[in-house]
Every structure is written in structure tokens, then in C-alpha cells.
Design an enzyme around this catalytic site. Sequence first.
Site, PDB file in Angstrom:
ATOM      1  N   ASP A  37       0.816  -1.231   0.000  1.00  0.00           N
ATOM      2  CA  ASP A  37       0.000   0.000   0.000  1.00  0.00           C
ATOM      3  C   ASP A  37       0.841   1.268   0.000  1.00  0.00           C
ATOM      4  O   ASP A  37       0.394   2.321   0.472  1.00  0.00           O
ATOM      5  CB  ASP A  37      -0.951   0.035   1.218  1.00  0.00           C
ATOM      6  CG  ASP A  37      -1.726  -1.250   1.375  1.00  0.00           C
ATOM      7  OD1 ASP A  37      -2.218  -1.744   0.363  1.00  0.00           O
ATOM      8  OD2 ASP A  37      -1.816  -1.762   2.505  1.00  0.00           O
ATOM      9  N   GLU A  38       2.047   1.206  -0.549  1.00  0.00           N
ATOM     10  CA  GLU A  38       2.935   2.379  -0.509  1.00  0.00           C
ATOM     11  C   GLU A  38       2.560   3.444  -1.537  1.00  0.00           C
ATOM     12  O   GLU A  38       3.014   4.592  -1.433  1.00  0.00           O
ATOM     13  CB  GLU A  38       4.400   1.952  -0.777  1.00  0.00           C
ATOM     14  CG  GLU A  38       4.991   1.018   0.274  1.00  0.00           C
ATOM     15  CD  GLU A  38       4.787  -0.445  -0.090  1.00  0.00           C
ATOM     16  OE1 GLU A  38       4.030  -0.732  -1.046  1.00  0.00           O
ATOM     17  OE2 GLU A  38       5.373  -1.311   0.593  1.00  0.00           O
ATOM     18  N   ASN A  51      -5.236  -9.926  -4.073  1.00  0.00           N
ATOM     19  CA  ASN A  51      -5.011  -9.372  -2.726  1.00  0.00           C
ATOM     20  C   ASN A  51      -4.486  -7.943  -2.823  1.00  0.00           C
ATOM     21  O   ASN A  51      -4.596  -7.154  -1.894  1.00  0.00           O
ATOM     22  CB  ASN A  51      -4.024 -10.250  -1.921  1.00  0.00           C
ATOM     23  CG  ASN A  51      -2.759 -10.606  -2.694  1.00  0.00           C
ATOM     24  OD1 ASN A  51      -2.659 -10.375  -3.884  1.00  0.00           O
ATOM     25  ND2 ASN A  51      -1.803 -11.183  -1.996  1.00  0.00           N
ATOM     26  N   GLY A  95      -4.201  -4.030  -4.148  1.00  0.00           N
ATOM     27  CA  GLY A  95      -5.176  -2.992  -4.472  1.00  0.00           C
ATOM     28  C   GLY A  95      -4.421  -1.761  -4.903  1.00  0.00           C
ATOM     29  O   GLY A  95      -3.750  -1.131  -4.094  1.00  0.00           O
ATOM     30  N   THR A 124      -6.214 -11.635   3.172  1.00  0.00           N
ATOM     31  CA  THR A 124      -7.287 -10.900   2.488  1.00  0.00           C
ATOM     32  C   THR A 124      -8.440 -11.836   2.092  1.00  0.00           C
ATOM     33  O   THR A 124      -9.435 -11.381   1.526  1.00  0.00           O
ATOM     34  CB  THR A 124      -6.747 -10.239   1.205  1.00  0.00           C
ATOM     35  OG1 THR A 124      -6.207 -11.259   0.371  1.00  0.00           O
ATOM     36  CG2 THR A 124      -5.662  -9.218   1.514  1.00  0.00           C
ATOM     37  N   GLN A 175       2.139  -5.800  -3.441  1.00  0.00           N
ATOM     38  CA  GLN A 175       2.449  -5.849  -1.995  1.00  0.00           C
ATOM     39  C   GLN A 175       3.801  -5.150  -1.718  1.00  0.00           C
ATOM     40  O   GLN A 175       4.214  -4.313  -2.497  1.00  0.00           O
ATOM     41  CB  GLN A 175       2.458  -7.288  -1.460  1.00  0.00           C
ATOM     42  CG  GLN A 175       1.084  -7.921  -1.320  1.00  0.00           C
ATOM     43  CD  GLN A 175       0.554  -8.504  -2.600  1.00  0.00           C
ATOM     44  OE1 GLN A 175       1.272  -9.132  -3.350  1.00  0.00           O
ATOM     45  NE2 GLN A 175      -0.709  -8.293  -2.866  1.00  0.00           N
ATOM     46  N   THR A 184      -9.820  -4.821   1.217  1.00  0.00           N
ATOM     47  CA  THR A 184     -10.693  -5.348   2.272  1.00  0.00           C
ATOM     48  C   THR A 184     -11.394  -4.253   3.072  1.00  0.00           C
ATOM     49  O   THR A 184     -12.289  -4.548   3.862  1.00  0.00           O
ATOM     50  CB  THR A 184      -9.866  -6.192   3.267  1.00  0.00           C
ATOM     51  OG1 THR A 184      -8.834  -5.343   3.807  1.00  0.00           O
ATOM     52  CG2 THR A 184      -9.227  -7.390   2.602  1.00  0.00           C
ATOM     53  N   PRO A 215      -9.106  -1.029   8.514  1.00  0.00           N
ATOM     54  CA  PRO A 215      -8.238   0.087   8.894  1.00  0.00           C
ATOM     55  C   PRO A 215      -6.790  -0.394   8.925  1.00  0.00           C
ATOM     56  O   PRO A 215      -6.508  -1.494   9.406  1.00  0.00           O
ATOM     57  CB  PRO A 215      -8.703   0.467  10.301  1.00  0.00           C
ATOM     58  CG  PRO A 215      -9.654  -0.578  10.731  1.00  0.00           C
ATOM     59  CD  PRO A 215     -10.040  -1.416   9.571  1.00  0.00           C
TER      60      PRO A 215
END
Length: 425
Positions: free
Chosen positions: A12-13, A37, A39, A128, A224, A301, A304
Site C-alpha cells: 500500500d505504498e 489481494n 489494491g 485478504t 504488496q 478489504t 483500517p
Amino acid sequence: MNCCVVGLQWGDEGKGKVVDILAENSDVVVRYAGGANAGHTVIIGDEKFALHIMPSGAVRKDMNCVIGNGVVFDPEIFIGELKGLSDRDISLEGRLFISENAHVVLDYHKAEDQHRENALGKNKLGTTIRGIGPCYADKIGRSFAVRMADFRDLDQLKEKLERIVSYKNKVFTALYDAEPISAADIFEKCKGYAAALTPYITNTTKYLHEGIEAGKRLLFEGAQGALLDIDHGTFPFVTSSNASALGMSPGCGVPSSMVDKFIGVVKAYSTRVGAGPFPTELDNEIGETIREKGHEYGTTTGRPRRCGWFDAVAVRYTVAIGGVNEIAMMHMDTLAGFDELKICKAYKVNGVETTFFPSDAVELSSVECVYETMPGWSEDLRGVTAYDQLPENAKNYIAAIEKIVKIPVTMVGVGPKRSQAIPKG
Ligand code: IMP
């Protein structure tokens, strides 16, 4: 110039945005690991594209896209993305190539992912539930694997599915007390997948090497982050692929010697989704502020994300194992408004200071962080268009990180849009 973009933290970088920018000077974007998995969010003008399996370059209408053999391919999600893009007048026909050797994620993989997590209870990995681990396990196990090439021969696929599902059902009912699944239902779905996907399935290794010979510029897109790498990440709280730069060659058949530059993407702080050790975690008001300001909720997903200070020990490690040449630092705007910021520059293990990252989850859980404290800035960075316009303290923060990780930051993100990424010389 061939480039590879990889995440250097726990995913998520902001790789999608960096890939989208670099795609301007590339001919082919190649996704080589992971599956749905991932996003990746790309924002162009007022339009937001959330992609899970499609390479981020797909949103550019003239870009060729490859899904390599290292990807675990979820046909259902992919076909939804294809339709979503087609509704926005973006067609992939003639420019998307899916490896015949990529393994297929089917319903029983997702069921198995869920059953295993339920069975683990409080020890669950926090996956996920996209069937990633079970599909890679079938790949390595070989006997129950389904690959994209199998969609070319439906009679054989039917037989294969009956054999696989019969075995899976024995496991599901005996171990998890779960409802059996229907091979016939899965086969019906597969007939639809085959009709939609066969035109895109090909030998992507051949396609890429012919492209290299013809002088095409390749852009490899990691999924990832390196700390989730199955071999070098914080095992067992990792994903099931080589999510670091090391996964590139096996994931598409192109040697890393053909990559001119490995660009590592980081956030100006750290985040993690799911379980596992996180030394710089801020389980407090500061962490909550970062989460809200940075919209730190999972693209896949909705969970948080856990937030924490920048961990330069971890990033120095992922730079080293991946042979990363330079860094794109995203979300600098999110850090505005804090009086002071901390950068983890070393760990203490049993009272002894170390700068080498211990990837073992048990050892990592017991480290104590040694921080460098830096003054923050209050200015809103979202309108900054050149590096020189950044406040002095923001520049100092970046310089302190460069000093520890020993490679330069060459791009700074100050907002989610394509235009909000500024080059740094
Ligand atoms: P899996 O890949 O679904 O098996 O999940 C394993 C671990 O990797 C979990 O902690 C997930 O939250 C994490 N994970 C998988 N994909 C991503 C991603 O794209 N971003 C962040 N975390 C991810």
C-alpha cells in the site's frame, strides 16, 4: 530504459501511482506476482480506478500490459475489472497478454483461505481471503494446479476439476466441518472465464523477449511490499509470493540484469494491514491522526491500516535485498501538522543496538526502536509543484531518511493525483 517498481514496506505504498507516472515513458507494463489481494489506486483527473489484478498501466489506452506467470490469476475479479474499464471506454483488446503459465484462483481456494483463518482463531494471519495462499500452495504442490492454459481444453479441465474438488471436499468436510463445493458449478463458471479470457492467454515470456529485442521499454510492477515477501519478509505474517524485487525474474521470465533501475516506493511513515510485528506502530492518537489524514483503509478489504513512524531499519533492509537504486516517497502531505516526527534509525535487541532488520517475526516482536526526532512542519503540501517549494523541515526529514537508507529519494508524493508527485534531483 527498463524499470521495476517495488514496495519497500508492508504494501500500500502508492506503487500504482508511481507506475502510472512512469508508464508515460514505457511501452509495456508487466505485473509479475501476487493476485487480487493487491489494491492499486490510480487517480486521473476526477476519475478513481481501484485495480486488484489488472496492471496499473491498463488505464492508459496505448499501453501494452502483461500479467506474468508469477501472478495467481482470479478470473472473476479480473473480468469485473475488464468490464469496469470497458464501461469507461478503455478497451484492453490487442494490448493485454496473460501468461498461459499463471495459476488460476478458483472458489475452493477462497473457501480454503477462509476455513484456515477461522480454524486459526486468534492466531490467524489476517489474510485478504482472496485465496492467495491456497492457490500458491497448489502451484508448489503441482497435483491440483489449474493454469490459464487449461482454459484452452475444457474437456480436460472438467476432468481435472472433478478430481481436485473431490479431494478438496474431503478436506473441507473432515477438517473444517464445512459444506462441500460443487465441481459442476465451478466448471460452469470456468466455461464463461474461458470464453472471456482465451483471446488474451499467450506465452508472455516469448512476448517480453521479442519486445526486448525490438527495443521496447518495459516497466515491471510489483505487488504488496518487500516486508511481506514469503522468503525475506516477516514470516509467517507475509503473503505467499516473493513480493520483493526478487520476485521479478521468476514471475515473468526476464532476468534482473535487464532492469536498468529498481525504484522502491515508500510512504513517509509506515502502515501494515493484518497481523504481525510492527516495531514503529503508533497505537495511539498520533497513529489515528495519520490513519484519518492518509485515508489508511485497505483498498481490497476496507480494513483500517495500522500506522506508525517511518522505519528506516526495515527500509534499509528491503533496499539491500532488492538491489533498489532510488526511492519514491509518497504521502509527505499526510505528515503536515505534527510538531515533531520520528524516524527509527536502529533497533535494540536484548539491549544491543543493531541496524540490521531481523525478519523473523518472533525476534522482530521483541525489538526496541531507537528514534531520531525531527521537527515537523505545518504547511499544507498538497499544492507544492516543485521540490524547492517544500518547507525546510520537510526537506530535512527526507535528507535524514536518505542518510540512513543510503540511496536517494527521487520523487515525492504530496497528494493522490498523478500531478501531485514532484521530482527531486
Ligand atoms: P494474503 O496475501 O491475502 O494471503 O495475506 C497475507 C498478508 O499480506 C495479510 O497480512 C494481508 O493483509 C497482507 N497483504 C496482502 N496483500 C496486501 C496488499 O496489497 N497490501 C497490504 N497488505 C497486503
